[in-house]
Design a protein around this motif. Structure first.
Motif, short mmCIF file in Angstrom:
data_model
loop_
_atom_site.label_atom_id
_atom_site.label_comp_id
_atom_site.label_asym_id
_atom_site.label_seq_id
_atom_site.Cartn_x
_atom_site.Cartn_y
_atom_site.Cartn_z
N ALA A 147 24.30 -4.80 -12.93
CA ALA A 147 25.52 -5.21 -13.62
C ALA A 147 26.72 -4.40 -13.11
N ALA A 148 26.50 -3.10 -12.92
CA ALA A 148 27.59 -2.25 -12.45
C ALA A 148 28.05 -2.69 -11.06
N ARG A 149 27.10 -3.01 -10.19
CA ARG A 149 27.49 -3.40 -8.84
C ARG A 149 28.15 -4.76 -8.82
N GLU A 150 27.67 -5.65 -9.65
CA GLU A 150 28.34 -6.94 -9.77
C GLU A 150 29.79 -6.73 -10.21
N TRP A 151 29.97 -5.81 -11.15
CA TRP A 151 31.32 -5.56 -11.63
C TRP A 151 32.19 -4.87 -10.60
N MET A 152 31.57 -4.07 -9.71
CA MET A 152 32.33 -3.45 -8.62
C MET A 152 32.95 -4.53 -7.75
N LEU A 153 32.21 -5.59 -7.51
CA LEU A 153 32.75 -6.71 -6.74
C LEU A 153 33.96 -7.29 -7.47
N THR A 154 33.85 -7.44 -8.76
CA THR A 154 34.96 -7.97 -9.55
C THR A 154 36.17 -7.05 -9.48
N LEU A 155 35.94 -5.75 -9.64
CA LEU A 155 37.04 -4.80 -9.64
C LEU A 155 37.71 -4.70 -8.28
N GLY A 156 36.90 -4.75 -7.23
CA GLY A 156 37.45 -4.50 -5.91
C GLY A 156 38.04 -5.72 -5.23
N ARG A 157 37.47 -6.88 -5.52
CA ARG A 157 37.80 -8.03 -4.68
C ARG A 157 38.32 -9.26 -5.39
N ARG A 158 38.31 -9.27 -6.71
CA ARG A 158 38.77 -10.48 -7.37
C ARG A 158 40.23 -10.33 -7.85
N THR A 159 40.90 -11.47 -7.95
CA THR A 159 42.27 -11.48 -8.44
C THR A 159 42.27 -11.34 -9.96
N ALA A 160 43.45 -11.15 -10.51
CA ALA A 160 43.57 -10.96 -11.96
C ALA A 160 42.99 -12.16 -12.71
N GLU A 161 43.31 -13.36 -12.25
CA GLU A 161 42.80 -14.54 -12.95
C GLU A 161 41.28 -14.58 -12.87
N GLU A 162 40.73 -14.32 -11.70
CA GLU A 162 39.28 -14.30 -11.55
C GLU A 162 38.65 -13.22 -12.41
N LYS A 163 39.32 -12.09 -12.51
CA LYS A 163 38.79 -11.01 -13.34
C LYS A 163 38.67 -11.44 -14.79
N VAL A 164 39.74 -12.01 -15.32
CA VAL A 164 39.73 -12.44 -16.71
C VAL A 164 38.65 -13.51 -16.93
N ALA A 165 38.57 -14.45 -16.00
CA ALA A 165 37.54 -15.48 -16.11
C ALA A 165 36.14 -14.85 -16.06
N SER A 166 35.98 -13.85 -15.21
CA SER A 166 34.68 -13.17 -15.12
C SER A 166 34.30 -12.53 -16.44
N LEU A 167 35.29 -11.92 -17.09
CA LEU A 167 34.99 -11.28 -18.37
C LEU A 167 34.56 -12.31 -19.40
N LEU A 168 35.30 -13.40 -19.48
CA LEU A 168 34.94 -14.44 -20.45
C LEU A 168 33.54 -14.96 -20.17
N HIS A 169 33.25 -15.14 -18.90
CA HIS A 169 31.94 -15.64 -18.52
C HIS A 169 30.85 -14.64 -18.92
N LEU A 170 31.11 -13.36 -18.68
CA LEU A 170 30.14 -12.32 -19.03
C LEU A 170 29.86 -12.32 -20.53
N ILE A 171 30.92 -12.40 -21.32
CA ILE A 171 30.74 -12.35 -22.76
C ILE A 171 30.06 -13.61 -23.26
N ALA A 172 30.42 -14.75 -22.68
CA ALA A 172 29.77 -16.00 -23.07
C ALA A 172 28.28 -15.94 -22.78
N ALA A 173 27.93 -15.28 -21.67
CA ALA A 173 26.52 -15.19 -21.31
C ALA A 173 25.73 -14.37 -22.33
N HIS A 174 26.41 -13.49 -23.03
CA HIS A 174 25.73 -12.66 -24.02
C HIS A 174 25.81 -13.23 -25.43
#
Lengths: 238, 238
Positions: A147-174
Motif C-alpha cells: 500500500a505504501a509503495r502504491e501510494w508513493m506512485l500517487t505522491l510522486g507521479r500523479r496530478t492533483a486531480e488523479e490524487k484526489v480520485a485515488s483517495l476516493l477510490h481507496l476509501i471506496a474500496a474499504h
DNA sequence: CGTGATATTGAAAGGTCTCAACAGGAGTGG
DNA sequence: CCACTCCTGTTGAGACCTTTCAATATCACG
C-alpha cells in the motif's frame, strides 16, 4: 480536535471477543482459544474520539492495539510543521511495531474509533510462541508495504486531480458495502491534503472539479457519492 | 540499457557462501549450517548488468534472490509510461515476495550487480520450517516499510532541493566507508528523477544549485563529494 | 573525429501554492 | 427563534516552483 479524549470502556473478555470486529483479524485470528482467552483477560477496550493520538511520533511503544471500529491515520511530521499521512488503517488492522523501542510515526484516530489494547510484554511473548501470529503480522506488514509503495506512485507521479480520485477510490474500496457508491470520508480536507501531499485549497478545487465533471456528487462535507465508479477509476491513470 | 543481460556464473556452494557479502544477511544469516549447505547446492550466482530486469511488474514470482553486489531499484510504471522508483535495495538485501503469486513491481539492477538466486519451492519450504528465517524476513519487511514511509514524506512534502539532498543523504548512508564523503551515484539522472518524483531537468538544476552553494562538488556525472555532511543534512528539513 | 546517449542550461508555459475574501454549519447565548 | 461566533471549507487572483520544449554541452565509443 483539541478536546479529543480516550476512555477505557471495559476489560476485554472472551465474551466481548465473540462479537468483535477483529476476532478473525490479524492478531486474534491467529491465536488458539486458550491464547485468545488469556489475551482477552489482559486487554482493554478503549474508545478514542476523532483526533485523539494513540501513539506519538518518537514515543516509546508500551502497548499495541487492534482497531475494532473506525479509521486510524499514520502520520509523520517535520520540525517545521509540514506533515504527511503515510497510511490509513481500518478495522480490524493491528497498530504498533512489536520489538521496536521507538515509534517513527504517530497514530491518531481519524474518526471516532474503538481499539483493543494489548500489553506489550504479553503480546511480544505470544508472537515468540506462536508461528501463526508471527506469520499473520508479517503478512500485514507486507500488505502495508504494498500500500505504501502504491501510494508513493500517487505522491510522486500523479496530478492533483488523479490524487484526489485515488483517495476516493481507496476509501471506496474499504467501504463495507461494496456495491454502494456512497463514500463516508473519514478525513477532513486538511487531512486529505496531508495524505495527498497537496494544500487544502487544491483538494477543494479538485473536488469541485470532479463534481462539475459529473464524476462525484458532494452530498455534504463528509459524504460523497460516486454515480459511476468506472468513471472515477478512469480519472486514475493506470 | 537495451543490451542489458544476465549471465549465470557458478552454482553456489557452501564454499562460495563463505566469502559471500550476504552470508550473514537476511536469508543466509538465519539458516543453520545444514540448511545453508542445502540452499547453496540449489542456488545460482547470476551476474546482472545495469539496466537488466530481475523481476517484471505483473510477472509470476518463480524465484527469489539475495543481492550480493550492487544496487537494485524497485520500480512501478503506469500505463502511460510515468514511472516511480519505490525502493532501492543494497547488498545483502533479499529481493522477492514469498508466497505471493504476482509481483506488483519490477526489480531492476541499477548498477552492475550480482545476485544469488534461490528456487521458489525450496525457499518457501525453508521459511515454513525455520522460525528465524521468517523472523528475519519479517524484520526486513518492516525496515522496508519504514523506508517507504520516510520516502513518502519526501515525495509529498519536500521541495525539489530537499528531495535531491535527501537522495544524496540516503546514498551516502549506504556507502561502505562511512567516513568518506565521496558518493558513487548508482542512478542516472533519469532514475534519480523517477525516485524523487521530478523531471531530469529539475534534478540537474538542483544539483548545480547545491554545487553553487558549496554543499557538494560534482566530480563527474556519477561521482559527487560532500565536503560537509552536516551542511547537506541542513538542506533536508527535519 | 563523428555519432549517439546522457546531462546541462535557458525561456516560456502551466500547475500548484499562497494569501485573501467569502460561504456554510454547528454550537452558544440572548 | 435568531444573531453571533468559530471553525471548516470554497473560491479567486497572483506568485512561485516545477515542467515542458528546445538548444547546447559533455562523454563514451567506434
Amino acid at each position: 480536535m483539541d478536546v479529543a479524549r480516550s476512555e477505557v470502556l471495559v476489560i476485554g473478555t472472551s465474551v466481548a471477543c465473540r462479537s468483535c470486529q477483529a476476532r478473525h483479524g490479524v492478531v486474534c485470528g491467529a491465536l488458539s482459544a486458550g491464547q485468545l482467552s488469556e489475551l482477552g483477560r489482559h486487554s482493554l477496550r478503549r474508545k478514542v474520539d476523532a483526533g485523539c493520538e494513540i501513539i506519538a511520533q518518537g514515543s516509546e511503544n508500551s502497548f499495541y492495539s487492534n482497531i475494532t471500529r473506525g479509521v486510524v491515520k499514520l502520520c509523520k511530521v517535520m520540525s517545521d510543521g509540514r506533515q504527511q499521512i503515510v497510511g490509513l488503517q481500518f478495522a480490524p488492522d493491528f497498530v504498533g511495531r512489536p520489538f521496536v523501542r521507538e515509534s517513527t510515526l504517530s497514530a491518531e484516530a481519524a474518526t471516532d474509533a474503538e481499539i483493543c489494547v494489548f500489553p506489550r510484554n504479553l503480546l511480544e511473548r505470544m508472537i515468540l510462541e506462536t508461528r501463526e501470529l508471527q506469520r499473520s503480522l508479517h503478512a500485514q506488514a507486507l500488505n502495508e508495504l504494498d500500500a505504501a509503495r502504491e501510494w508513493m506512485l500517487t505522491l510522486g507521479r500523479r496530478t492533483a486531480e488523479e490524487k484526489v480520485a485515488s483517495l476516493l477510490h481507496l476509501i471506496a474500496a474499504h467501504a463495507e458495502t461494496a456495491t454502494s457508491t456512497a463514500i463516508d470520508l473519514p478525513l477532513s480536507r486538511a487531512e486529505i491534503a496531508d495524505f495527498l501531499g497537496l494544500t487544502i485549497e487544491t483538494v477543494s478545487r479538485q473536488l469541485t472539479r470532479l463534481r462539475k465533471e459529473g464524476v462525484i456528487r458532494i452530498e455534504n462535507i463528509r459524504h460523497i457519492t460516486v454515480p459511476d465508479m468506472d468513471a472515477l477509476a478512469k480519472k486514475i491513470s493506470g
